[in-house]
Design a protein around this motif. Structure first.
Motif, mmCIF file in Angstrom:
data_model
loop_
_atom_site.group_PDB
_atom_site.id
_atom_site.type_symbol
_atom_site.label_atom_id
_atom_site.label_comp_id
_atom_site.label_asym_id
_atom_site.label_seq_id
_atom_site.Cartn_x
_atom_site.Cartn_y
_atom_site.Cartn_z
ATOM 1 N N MET A 64 -9.413 -7.246 5.411
ATOM 2 C CA MET A 64 -9.494 -6.040 6.127
ATOM 3 C C MET A 64 -10.232 -5.757 7.041
ATOM 4 S SD MET A 64 -7.308 -3.563 3.664
ATOM 5 C CE MET A 64 -8.794 -3.005 2.571
ATOM 6 N N TYR A 116 -3.907 0.414 -2.500
ATOM 7 C CA TYR A 116 -3.532 -0.964 -2.339
ATOM 8 C C TYR A 116 -2.920 -1.701 -3.614
ATOM 9 C CZ TYR A 116 -4.564 -0.803 2.570
ATOM 10 O OH TYR A 116 -4.503 -0.364 3.968
ATOM 11 N N LEU A 128 -10.577 -1.557 10.488
ATOM 12 C CA LEU A 128 -9.899 -0.822 9.661
ATOM 13 C C LEU A 128 -9.713 0.682 10.349
ATOM 14 C CD1 LEU A 128 -11.321 -1.542 6.251
ATOM 15 C CD2 LEU A 128 -8.818 -1.412 6.796
ATOM 16 N N LYS A 129 -8.680 1.418 10.056
ATOM 17 C CA LYS A 129 -8.360 2.554 10.826
ATOM 18 C C LYS A 129 -8.222 3.791 9.738
ATOM 19 C CE LYS A 129 -5.674 0.289 14.279
ATOM 20 N NZ LYS A 129 -4.518 -0.122 14.961
ATOM 21 N N VAL A 171 2.218 -4.863 3.131
ATOM 22 C CA VAL A 171 1.191 -5.111 4.225
ATOM 23 C C VAL A 171 1.269 -6.606 4.446
ATOM 24 C CG1 VAL A 171 -1.208 -5.087 4.599
ATOM 25 C CG2 VAL A 171 -0.109 -3.270 3.274
ATOM 26 N N ARG A 202 -5.446 -7.814 12.286
ATOM 27 C CA ARG A 202 -6.577 -7.034 11.800
ATOM 28 C C ARG A 202 -6.647 -7.486 10.118
ATOM 29 N NH1 ARG A 202 -6.502 -1.908 10.584
ATOM 30 N NH2 ARG A 202 -4.362 -1.633 10.839
ATOM 31 N N PHE A 203 -5.657 -7.757 9.550
ATOM 32 C CA PHE A 203 -5.715 -8.192 8.036
ATOM 33 C C PHE A 203 -5.148 -9.746 7.998
ATOM 34 C CE2 PHE A 203 -4.592 -3.803 5.869
ATOM 35 C CZ PHE A 203 -5.789 -3.135 6.742
ATOM 36 N N ARG A 217 0.746 -1.236 0.076
ATOM 37 C CA ARG A 217 0.046 0.297 -0.086
ATOM 38 C C ARG A 217 0.920 1.192 0.016
ATOM 39 N NH1 ARG A 217 -2.491 -0.297 6.022
ATOM 40 N NH2 ARG A 217 -0.821 0.200 7.344
ATOM 41 N N SER A 239 1.808 -3.211 11.403
ATOM 42 C CA SER A 239 0.726 -2.071 11.351
ATOM 43 C C SER A 239 -0.631 -2.765 11.241
ATOM 44 C CB SER A 239 1.026 -1.206 10.416
ATOM 45 O OG SER A 239 1.228 -1.741 9.305
ATOM 46 N N VAL A 240 -0.525 -4.213 10.633
ATOM 47 C CA VAL A 240 -1.798 -4.849 10.316
ATOM 48 C C VAL A 240 -1.981 -5.897 11.070
ATOM 49 C CG1 VAL A 240 -1.793 -3.596 8.221
ATOM 50 C CG2 VAL A 240 -1.091 -5.947 8.217
ATOM 51 N N GLU A 296 -5.620 5.501 9.199
ATOM 52 C CA GLU A 296 -4.192 5.515 8.663
ATOM 53 C C GLU A 296 -4.164 4.067 7.694
ATOM 54 O OE1 GLU A 296 -5.403 5.493 11.903
ATOM 55 O OE2 GLU A 296 -4.179 4.358 13.080
ATOM 56 N N ASP A 297 -5.186 3.366 7.437
ATOM 57 C CA ASP A 297 -5.111 2.326 6.621
ATOM 58 C C ASP A 297 -5.389 3.085 5.092
ATOM 59 O OD1 ASP A 297 -6.622 0.058 8.889
ATOM 60 O OD2 ASP A 297 -4.506 0.137 8.347
#
Length: 118
Positions: free
Chosen positions: A81, A92, A84-85, A45, A65-66, A35, A61-62, A87-88
């Protein structure tokens, strides 16, 4: 030559989920999701770094969550994903390539935009 076509991007509120798909024209040893947000460096990622289903790595960072997965019969790689935030938010890209000492990504998709609003 490997053609990669991504889909599944979109806009979602923080805490929501999206699933990205990447269809490849043929199998490769290495496939990854990267990304890039405006003004930021490209970040890997998640990736498969071999043919085994346990050969997966995630950016810190993921993690949690991912989830990257693939359907070998369909030459398709997914990126689920969750949570999600903002900042994501980024474009991609799916990338594929060869496994040498590490993975060399020779082929890239056109990218799909993910926007997460707070």
């Amino acid at each position: 030559q490997v053609d990669l076509v991504e889909s599944g991007g979109g806009s979602v509120q923080a805490g929501g989920s999206l699933r990205l798909s990447c269809v490849a024209s043929r199998p490769t040893d290495c496939v990854a999701w990267f990304r890039q947000a405006p003004g930021k460096e490209r970040e890997k990622v998640a990736n498969f770094y071999g043919r085994g289903e346990d050969r997966i790595s995630y950016a810190d960072s993921v993690k949690g969550r991912f989830t990257i997965s693939r359907d070998i019969a369909k030459n398709t790689v997914y990126l689920q994903m969750n949570r999600l935030k903002p900042e994501d938010s980024a474009t991609y890209f799916c990338a594929a390539g060869r496994k040498l000492l590490g993975c060399v990504y020779d082929y890239w998709g056109q990218g799909t935009q993910v926007t997460v609003s707070s």
